[in-house]
Design a protein around this motif. Structure first.
Motif, PDB file in Angstrom:
ATOM      1  N   VAL A  32      -0.972   4.085 -14.798  1.00 25.38           N
ATOM      2  CA  VAL A  32      -1.792   4.875 -13.870  1.00 25.38           C
ATOM      3  C   VAL A  32      -3.073   4.107 -13.527  1.00 25.38           C
ATOM      4  O   VAL A  32      -3.456   4.011 -12.357  1.00 25.38           O
ATOM      5  CB  VAL A  32      -2.130   6.265 -14.462  1.00 25.38           C
ATOM      6  CG1 VAL A  32      -3.227   6.954 -13.670  1.00 25.38           C
ATOM      7  CG2 VAL A  32      -0.891   7.139 -14.504  1.00 25.38           C
ATOM      8  N   GLU A  33      -3.695   3.555 -14.532  1.00 26.21           N
ATOM      9  CA  GLU A  33      -4.919   2.780 -14.302  1.00 26.21           C
ATOM     10  C   GLU A  33      -4.644   1.562 -13.412  1.00 26.21           C
ATOM     11  O   GLU A  33      -5.435   1.248 -12.527  1.00 26.21           O
ATOM     12  CB  GLU A  33      -5.521   2.324 -15.632  1.00 26.21           C
ATOM     13  CG  GLU A  33      -6.160   3.441 -16.426  1.00 26.21           C
ATOM     14  CD  GLU A  33      -6.636   2.985 -17.801  1.00 26.21           C
ATOM     15  OE1 GLU A  33      -6.636   1.758 -18.072  1.00 26.21           O
ATOM     16  OE2 GLU A  33      -7.000   3.858 -18.605  1.00 26.21           O
ATOM     17  N   GLU A  34      -3.527   0.897 -13.661  1.00 24.45           N
ATOM     18  CA  GLU A  34      -3.176  -0.272 -12.849  1.00 24.45           C
ATOM     19  C   GLU A  34      -2.955   0.107 -11.389  1.00 24.45           C
ATOM     20  O   GLU A  34      -3.458  -0.562 -10.478  1.00 24.45           O
ATOM     21  CB  GLU A  34      -1.924  -0.950 -13.407  1.00 24.45           C
ATOM     22  CG  GLU A  34      -1.516  -2.168 -12.610  1.00 24.45           C
ATOM     23  CD  GLU A  34      -0.258  -2.828 -13.135  1.00 24.45           C
ATOM     24  OE1 GLU A  34       0.307  -3.657 -12.395  1.00 24.45           O
ATOM     25  OE2 GLU A  34       0.168  -2.525 -14.266  1.00 24.45           O
TER      26      GLU A  34
ATOM     27  N   LEU B 122      -4.840   0.198  -5.812  1.00 22.13           N
ATOM     28  CA  LEU B 122      -5.143   0.971  -4.600  1.00 22.13           C
ATOM     29  C   LEU B 122      -6.606   0.818  -4.205  1.00 22.13           C
ATOM     30  O   LEU B 122      -6.925   0.711  -3.027  1.00 22.13           O
ATOM     31  CB  LEU B 122      -4.808   2.453  -4.812  1.00 22.13           C
ATOM     32  CG  LEU B 122      -3.396   2.863  -4.463  1.00 22.13           C
ATOM     33  CD1 LEU B 122      -3.125   4.290  -4.903  1.00 22.13           C
ATOM     34  CD2 LEU B 122      -3.113   2.698  -2.991  1.00 22.13           C
ATOM     35  N   GLN B 123      -7.499   0.799  -5.186  1.00 19.56           N
ATOM     36  CA  GLN B 123      -8.918   0.619  -4.887  1.00 19.56           C
ATOM     37  C   GLN B 123      -9.172  -0.754  -4.291  1.00 19.56           C
ATOM     38  O   GLN B 123      -9.967  -0.890  -3.357  1.00 19.56           O
ATOM     39  CB  GLN B 123      -9.754   0.837  -6.134  1.00 19.56           C
ATOM     40  CG  GLN B 123      -9.839   2.265  -6.560  1.00 19.56           C
ATOM     41  CD  GLN B 123     -10.567   2.449  -7.884  1.00 19.56           C
ATOM     42  OE1 GLN B 123     -10.933   1.485  -8.529  1.00 19.56           O
ATOM     43  NE2 GLN B 123     -10.750   3.693  -8.283  1.00 19.56           N
ATOM     44  N   LYS B 124      -8.516  -1.782  -4.803  1.00 19.85           N
ATOM     45  CA  LYS B 124      -8.679  -3.125  -4.255  1.00 19.85           C
ATOM     46  C   LYS B 124      -8.227  -3.153  -2.799  1.00 19.85           C
ATOM     47  O   LYS B 124      -8.868  -3.758  -1.959  1.00 19.85           O
ATOM     48  CB  LYS B 124      -7.868  -4.136  -5.065  1.00 19.85           C
ATOM     49  CG  LYS B 124      -8.472  -4.489  -6.392  1.00 19.85           C
ATOM     50  CD  LYS B 124      -7.608  -5.503  -7.100  1.00 19.85           C
ATOM     51  CE  LYS B 124      -8.144  -5.827  -8.487  1.00 19.85           C
ATOM     52  NZ  LYS B 124      -7.272  -6.773  -9.201  1.00 19.85           N
TER      53      LYS B 124
ATOM     54  N   SER C 268       8.610  -7.463  -2.916  1.00 19.91           N
ATOM     55  CA  SER C 268       9.057  -8.196  -4.105  1.00 19.91           C
ATOM     56  C   SER C 268       7.966  -8.322  -5.163  1.00 19.91           C
ATOM     57  O   SER C 268       8.254  -8.293  -6.359  1.00 19.91           O
ATOM     58  CB  SER C 268       9.577  -9.584  -3.715  1.00 19.91           C
ATOM     59  OG  SER C 268       8.563 -10.311  -3.072  1.00 19.91           O
ATOM     60  N   ARG C 269       6.709  -8.427  -4.752  1.00 16.09           N
ATOM     61  CA  ARG C 269       5.629  -8.571  -5.740  1.00 16.09           C
ATOM     62  C   ARG C 269       5.354  -7.270  -6.502  1.00 16.09           C
ATOM     63  O   ARG C 269       4.606  -7.276  -7.481  1.00 16.09           O
ATOM     64  CB  ARG C 269       4.362  -9.077  -5.074  1.00 16.09           C
ATOM     65  CG  ARG C 269       3.856  -8.175  -3.996  1.00 16.09           C
ATOM     66  CD  ARG C 269       2.670  -8.753  -3.287  1.00 16.09           C
ATOM     67  NE  ARG C 269       2.400  -7.903  -2.139  1.00 16.09           N
ATOM     68  CZ  ARG C 269       1.932  -8.326  -1.007  1.00 16.09           C
ATOM     69  NH1 ARG C 269       1.657  -9.587  -0.835  1.00 16.09           N
ATOM     70  NH2 ARG C 269       1.711  -7.494  -0.029  1.00 16.09           N
ATOM     71  N   CYS C 270       5.970  -6.160  -6.081  1.00 14.64           N
ATOM     72  CA  CYS C 270       5.796  -4.875  -6.773  1.00 14.64           C
ATOM     73  C   CYS C 270       7.037  -4.479  -7.576  1.00 14.64           C
ATOM     74  O   CYS C 270       7.080  -3.391  -8.144  1.00 14.64           O
ATOM     75  CB  CYS C 270       5.482  -3.774  -5.767  1.00 14.64           C
ATOM     76  SG  CYS C 270       3.902  -3.968  -4.935  1.00 14.64           S
TER      77      CYS C 270
ATOM     78  N   ARG D 144       0.829  -1.207   0.000  1.00 17.41           N
ATOM     79  CA  ARG D 144       0.000   0.000   0.000  1.00 17.41           C
ATOM     80  C   ARG D 144       0.864   1.257   0.000  1.00 17.41           C
ATOM     81  O   ARG D 144       0.592   2.207  -0.738  1.00 17.41           O
ATOM     82  CB  ARG D 144      -0.937  -0.005   1.200  1.00 17.41           C
ATOM     83  CG  ARG D 144      -1.848   1.209   1.222  1.00 17.41           C
ATOM     84  CD  ARG D 144      -2.997   0.966   2.202  1.00 17.41           C
ATOM     85  NE  ARG D 144      -3.837   2.116   2.353  1.00 17.41           N
ATOM     86  CZ  ARG D 144      -4.700   2.557   1.454  1.00 17.41           C
ATOM     87  NH1 ARG D 144      -4.836   1.926   0.319  1.00 17.41           N
ATOM     88  NH2 ARG D 144      -5.443   3.618   1.696  1.00 17.41           N
ATOM     89  N   GLN D 145       1.900   1.283   0.826  1.00 17.07           N
ATOM     90  CA  GLN D 145       2.805   2.433   0.855  1.00 17.07           C
ATOM     91  C   GLN D 145       3.454   2.644  -0.511  1.00 17.07           C
ATOM     92  O   GLN D 145       3.535   3.765  -1.012  1.00 17.07           O
ATOM     93  CB  GLN D 145       3.889   2.246   1.911  1.00 17.07           C
ATOM     94  CG  GLN D 145       3.404   2.341   3.332  1.00 17.07           C
ATOM     95  CD  GLN D 145       4.485   1.934   4.316  1.00 17.07           C
ATOM     96  OE1 GLN D 145       5.310   1.056   4.029  1.00 17.07           O
ATOM     97  NE2 GLN D 145       4.479   2.551   5.484  1.00 17.07           N
ATOM     98  N   PHE D 146       3.887   1.555  -1.097  1.00 12.86           N
ATOM     99  CA  PHE D 146       4.523   1.660  -2.410  1.00 12.86           C
ATOM    100  C   PHE D 146       3.539   2.158  -3.455  1.00 12.86           C
ATOM    101  O   PHE D 146       3.877   3.009  -4.288  1.00 12.86           O
ATOM    102  CB  PHE D 146       5.114   0.308  -2.838  1.00 12.86           C
ATOM    103  CG  PHE D 146       5.741   0.365  -4.197  1.00 12.86           C
ATOM    104  CD1 PHE D 146       6.937   1.029  -4.399  1.00 12.86           C
ATOM    105  CD2 PHE D 146       5.115  -0.211  -5.289  1.00 12.86           C
ATOM    106  CE1 PHE D 146       7.507   1.108  -5.661  1.00 12.86           C
ATOM    107  CE2 PHE D 146       5.671  -0.143  -6.552  1.00 12.86           C
ATOM    108  CZ  PHE D 146       6.875   0.514  -6.734  1.00 12.86           C
ATOM    109  N   LEU D 147       2.315   1.661  -3.426  1.00 14.27           N
ATOM    110  CA  LEU D 147       1.307   2.094  -4.390  1.00 14.27           C
ATOM    111  C   LEU D 147       0.987   3.583  -4.226  1.00 14.27           C
ATOM    112  O   LEU D 147       0.827   4.299  -5.214  1.00 14.27           O
ATOM    113  CB  LEU D 147       0.039   1.255  -4.261  1.00 14.27           C
ATOM    114  CG  LEU D 147       0.159  -0.194  -4.726  1.00 14.27           C
ATOM    115  CD1 LEU D 147      -1.097  -0.983  -4.364  1.00 14.27           C
ATOM    116  CD2 LEU D 147       0.450  -0.275  -6.209  1.00 14.27           C
TER     117      LEU D 147
END
Length: 144
Positions: A129-131, A136-138, A69-71, A7-10
């Motif tokens: 941007v959409e991704e 973030l919405q999820k 790692s997943r980001c 979340r912080q990274f997003l």
């Protein structure tokens, strides 16, 4: 030192992309003024150089991020987007320099190259941007 959460990274990615979008708009304004002859070369060179410096600052700040790692692939894509934007600015800068030196043919070629790179950038940029917004919405839905 520990890395950041997803979340912080997003959130930081979204901020980076927002700043990049602002620079994109500035570039488009300068290029439009350039095409219509509403800006002199010296002023356009100065503004493009400032934009280039801002891109470098955004890149350096974002590169320091230590995502989960997943980001990692998202981080690479955003860095690649920033590199593409920098390439478009550099091509436009070279176009302005060529025009200033009286080489109109090279200037037109570089401007065309810059526009092509910028269009490729915009496609990748909007997709990313959409991704980020979707991710973030999820995350927000899970919290609520």
């Amino acid at each position: 030192m520990f890395g950041m959460t997803k979340r912080q990274f997003l959130k930081r990615s979204k901020k980076c992309l927002r700043e990049t979008g602002t620079l994109l708009l500035s570039i488009r304004v300068i290029m439009d003024k350039e095409v219509h002859g509403k800006i002199d070369n010296q002023e356009a060179l100065k503004q493009m150089d400032n934009i280039r410096k801002n891109i470098e600052i955004i890149f350096e700040e974002f590169e320091k991020r230590n995502p989960p790692s997943r980001c990692a692939s998202l981080k690479k894509r955003i860095l690649r987007i920033l590199i593409n934007l920098n390439e478009a600015v550099n091509a436009n800068y070279k176009s302005l320099l060529a025009a200033e030196n009286g080489n109109t043919e090279e200037s037109k070629e570089k401007l065309k190259e810059s526009r092509k790179i910028l269009e490729e950038f915009r496609t990748d940029f909007h997709r990313t941007v959409e991704e980020v917004d979707t991710l973030l919405q999820k995350k927000q839905r899970r919290i609520i």
